[in-house]
Motif scaffolding. Sequence first.
Motif, mmCIF file in Angstrom:
data_model
loop_
_atom_site.group_PDB
_atom_site.id
_atom_site.type_symbol
_atom_site.label_atom_id
_atom_site.label_comp_id
_atom_site.label_asym_id
_atom_site.label_seq_id
_atom_site.Cartn_x
_atom_site.Cartn_y
_atom_site.Cartn_z
ATOM 1 N N PRO A 136 15.250 26.437 10.019
ATOM 2 C CA PRO A 136 13.929 25.628 9.640
ATOM 3 C C PRO A 136 14.045 25.076 8.608
ATOM 4 O O PRO A 136 13.588 23.642 8.331
ATOM 5 C CB PRO A 136 12.927 26.783 10.002
ATOM 6 N N GLY A 137 14.616 25.495 7.304
ATOM 7 C CA GLY A 137 14.300 24.768 5.933
ATOM 8 C C GLY A 137 15.486 23.549 6.042
ATOM 9 O O GLY A 137 14.938 22.771 5.457
ATOM 10 N N GLY A 138 16.568 23.742 6.784
ATOM 11 C CA GLY A 138 17.360 22.470 6.415
ATOM 12 C C GLY A 138 16.828 21.475 7.495
ATOM 13 O O GLY A 138 16.867 20.293 7.080
ATOM 14 N N LEU A 139 16.142 21.696 8.552
ATOM 15 C CA LEU A 139 15.441 20.751 9.281
ATOM 16 C C LEU A 139 14.253 20.039 8.886
ATOM 17 O O LEU A 139 14.307 18.934 8.948
ATOM 18 C CB LEU A 139 15.225 21.340 10.582
ATOM 19 N N LEU A 140 13.774 20.958 8.026
ATOM 20 C CA LEU A 140 12.451 20.349 7.324
ATOM 21 C C LEU A 140 12.861 19.309 6.303
ATOM 22 O O LEU A 140 12.463 18.381 6.031
ATOM 23 C CB LEU A 140 11.665 21.349 6.798
ATOM 24 N N ARG A 141 13.981 19.655 5.645
ATOM 25 C CA ARG A 141 14.566 18.982 4.352
ATOM 26 C C ARG A 141 15.141 17.324 5.206
ATOM 27 O O ARG A 141 14.601 16.171 4.777
ATOM 28 C CB ARG A 141 15.787 19.469 3.900
ATOM 29 N N ASP A 142 15.693 17.471 6.532
ATOM 30 C CA ASP A 142 16.062 16.325 7.043
ATOM 31 C C ASP A 142 14.899 15.461 7.699
ATOM 32 O O ASP A 142 14.810 14.226 7.494
ATOM 33 C CB ASP A 142 17.076 16.527 8.154
ATOM 34 N N LEU A 143 13.661 16.304 7.906
ATOM 35 C CA LEU A 143 12.647 15.429 8.518
ATOM 36 C C LEU A 143 11.888 14.737 7.364
ATOM 37 O O LEU A 143 11.458 13.855 7.760
ATOM 38 C CB LEU A 143 11.619 16.715 9.197
ATOM 39 N N ARG A 144 11.887 15.616 6.236
ATOM 40 C CA ARG A 144 11.316 14.948 5.089
ATOM 41 C C ARG A 144 11.968 13.673 4.767
ATOM 42 O O ARG A 144 11.284 12.614 4.293
ATOM 43 C CB ARG A 144 11.083 15.993 3.996
ATOM 44 N N GLU A 145 13.232 13.854 4.861
ATOM 45 C CA GLU A 145 14.239 12.606 4.477
ATOM 46 C C GLU A 145 13.794 11.495 5.305
ATOM 47 O O GLU A 145 13.686 10.227 4.944
ATOM 48 C CB GLU A 145 15.545 12.805 4.398
ATOM 49 N N MET A 146 13.653 11.814 6.604
ATOM 50 C CA MET A 146 13.335 10.535 7.699
ATOM 51 C C MET A 146 11.922 10.148 7.764
ATOM 52 O O MET A 146 11.733 8.865 7.662
ATOM 53 C CB MET A 146 13.288 11.180 9.284
ATOM 54 N N ALA A 147 10.979 10.624 6.640
ATOM 55 C CA ALA A 147 9.522 10.375 6.718
ATOM 56 C C ALA A 147 9.508 9.484 5.467
ATOM 57 O O ALA A 147 8.150 8.923 5.323
ATOM 58 C CB ALA A 147 8.765 11.632 6.728
ATOM 59 N N ARG A 148 10.472 9.552 4.573
ATOM 60 C CA ARG A 148 10.198 8.834 3.562
ATOM 61 C C ARG A 148 10.380 7.116 3.823
ATOM 62 O O ARG A 148 11.164 6.832 4.504
ATOM 63 C CB ARG A 148 11.402 9.105 2.393
#
Length: 314
Positions: free
Chosen positions: A302-314
């Motif tokens: 989950p932590g790595g996926l959250l990092r990727d999702l935050r990057e997408m949301a920028r």
Amino acid sequence: MALNLDLETMQRVVRSLDPSWRAEGFGRLEGGSTEVCRIDVAGAGAQPLVLKIYPDEPAWLPAKEALAAGWLKGLVPAVPRWLRVDASRAILPRRFAVLTWLPGRPLRHWLRDPGIGSAYRQTGELLRRLHAIPMQAYGYIRGDGIETPRATNAEYMAGAFEDVFRRFRDLGGDADLGRRLERLAGESFDLLTESSGPVFCHDDFHQGNLLALLGPDGDLRLSGLIDFGNARAADGLFDLAKALFCCAHEDGRSRQPLLDGYGPIDHPEPERALRLYTLFHRASMWCWLTRLGHEAAAEDGPGGLLRDLREMAR
């Protein structure tokens, strides 16, 4: 929890197919979230079999896999045939299915082989063949067919995105991030109208569900496709995005040869469409791992996926 299996139990499983056959040995097969065994069988016309044991829920899963595999009869490389689905609990305390056995080992076993690039290209070619199988409507597949069929990709995916963002919130996902992701997805919903029609989608197409072996010439060849528990009728790019996401997570070298094998993408903005579907798959995977209780901060969870999702949301 693993069952205490023995040869006598395997004998009963085998004889439920043919009373003249006998089980000569068995062993558990690697990988997978359910217990799977190979059974070596003796007798006229006998071939090795696979015993797949299912959890209690969802109750429709064995019937779904049998249905999906039947749609893929004749696919090259092959898929297993479901020979028997038993929900009686008379032989085992759980529901099970007996399948034909396919040669080869999961593709992740071959990551160091010099032919892995060729195998990834074959993977893309196989995915393209799956996407040549038309479906009657868009929707998730259960044991009796498509659940809540939808006429258009836009209608189906709007509901799927709504569901995944609701699950994200319910499972404790960051509320602000969820809102930004939902807004980001909505801004690209126009891409969903460009679908060329519903096709068979495996939705779990990765190195663990692809079998491979070395051919007589020493080249690495795909030998089978397994596990149809996630299958759905959807846009082909939905499935391609999931395959790229999962395969690249395990091996970053996979993306380009997989795309090369898949061939031309019939969409006016393929990269934007793949990115939109990848957003869905990342959010969905976060929900699945979180529900299973995986460590929230784990980089490969989950932590790595959250990092990727935050990057997408920028």
